[in-house]
Design a protein around this motif. Structure first.
Motif, mmCIF file in Angstrom:
data_model
loop_
_atom_site.group_PDB
_atom_site.id
_atom_site.type_symbol
_atom_site.label_atom_id
_atom_site.label_comp_id
_atom_site.label_asym_id
_atom_site.label_seq_id
_atom_site.Cartn_x
_atom_site.Cartn_y
_atom_site.Cartn_z
ATOM 1 N N LYS A 173 -4.284 1.261 10.676
ATOM 2 C CA LYS A 173 -3.617 0.501 9.607
ATOM 3 C C LYS A 173 -3.175 1.419 8.469
ATOM 4 N N LEU A 229 0.970 2.816 6.583
ATOM 5 C CA LEU A 229 1.389 2.843 5.182
ATOM 6 C C LEU A 229 2.137 4.139 4.907
ATOM 7 N N TYR A 281 0.571 -1.643 -6.693
ATOM 8 C CA TYR A 281 0.965 -2.526 -5.596
ATOM 9 C C TYR A 281 0.363 -2.052 -4.276
ATOM 10 N N VAL A 282 0.460 -0.759 -4.001
ATOM 11 C CA VAL A 282 -0.071 -0.213 -2.749
ATOM 12 C C VAL A 282 -1.584 -0.435 -2.667
ATOM 13 N N ASP A 301 -2.144 -4.677 -2.723
ATOM 14 C CA ASP A 301 -1.507 -5.485 -1.682
ATOM 15 C C ASP A 301 -1.469 -4.839 -0.301
ATOM 16 N N LYS A 302 -1.732 -3.543 -0.235
ATOM 17 C CA LYS A 302 -1.692 -2.877 1.061
ATOM 18 C C LYS A 302 -3.056 -2.307 1.453
#
Length: 153
Positions: free
Chosen positions: A89, A93, A122-123, A126-127
């Motif tokens: 995962k 990214l 944000y990364v 949200d990621k």
């Protein structure tokens, strides 16, 4: 344990020259080291076959491409068995440019490049922290990179 390939002074000199300028012609190295261009070619091919040389790359200046934020993130996983799925995962990214499986305080240590602090936020939220296998993170923002070099051949 993997056996280290044998290298002599000429191999090291060739490797240093290529690490300094990967586009240096074999003929130029041959003159520098007082050997034939064919010898340089053979030595380089042997180092490729031995995986001492694993490729060539273009090195870019991230700042000039708009990447103003470099940070390192220590990641703790829920369980050791989560490593492979978490790594898969993380690999998805695009902001993750390096990842290390480590001992100590973190299971995984990653380097991220972002264009702004807002993008980093944000990364992170949200990621990265949205990955189920991630238990917790710690972020270290890099202020500068005063030393950046390859290993000595």
């Amino acid at each position: 344990m993997t056996q280290q390939p044998r290298m002599d002074d000429l191999d090291r000199d060739i490797l240093k020259a290529l690490m300094n300028d990967a586009r240096i012609p074999y003929a130029e190295m041959a003159k520098l080291f007082n050997v034939s261009p064919a010898t340089v070619h053979v030595r380089v091919e042997k180092m490729r076959a031995a995986e001492i040389i694993t490729g060539t790359e273009v090195v870019v200046n991230p700042k000039l491409l708009g990447y103003d934020v470099c940070c390192f993130i220590g990641i703790n996983l829920n369980a050791a068995r989560d490593y492979h799925s978490a790594l898969a995962k993380l690999n998805e990214l695009e902001e993750v440019v390096e990842a290390y499986y480590t001992t100590g305080a973190y299971n995984i240590f990653v380097k991220l490049m972002c264009k702004s602090i807002e993008e980093l936020q944000y990364v992170l939220i949200d990621k990265l922290q949205a990955i189920d296998e991630v238990q917790s993170t710690e972020t270290l923002i890099s202020l500068q990179n005063p030393i950046n070099r390859n290993v000595k051949p």
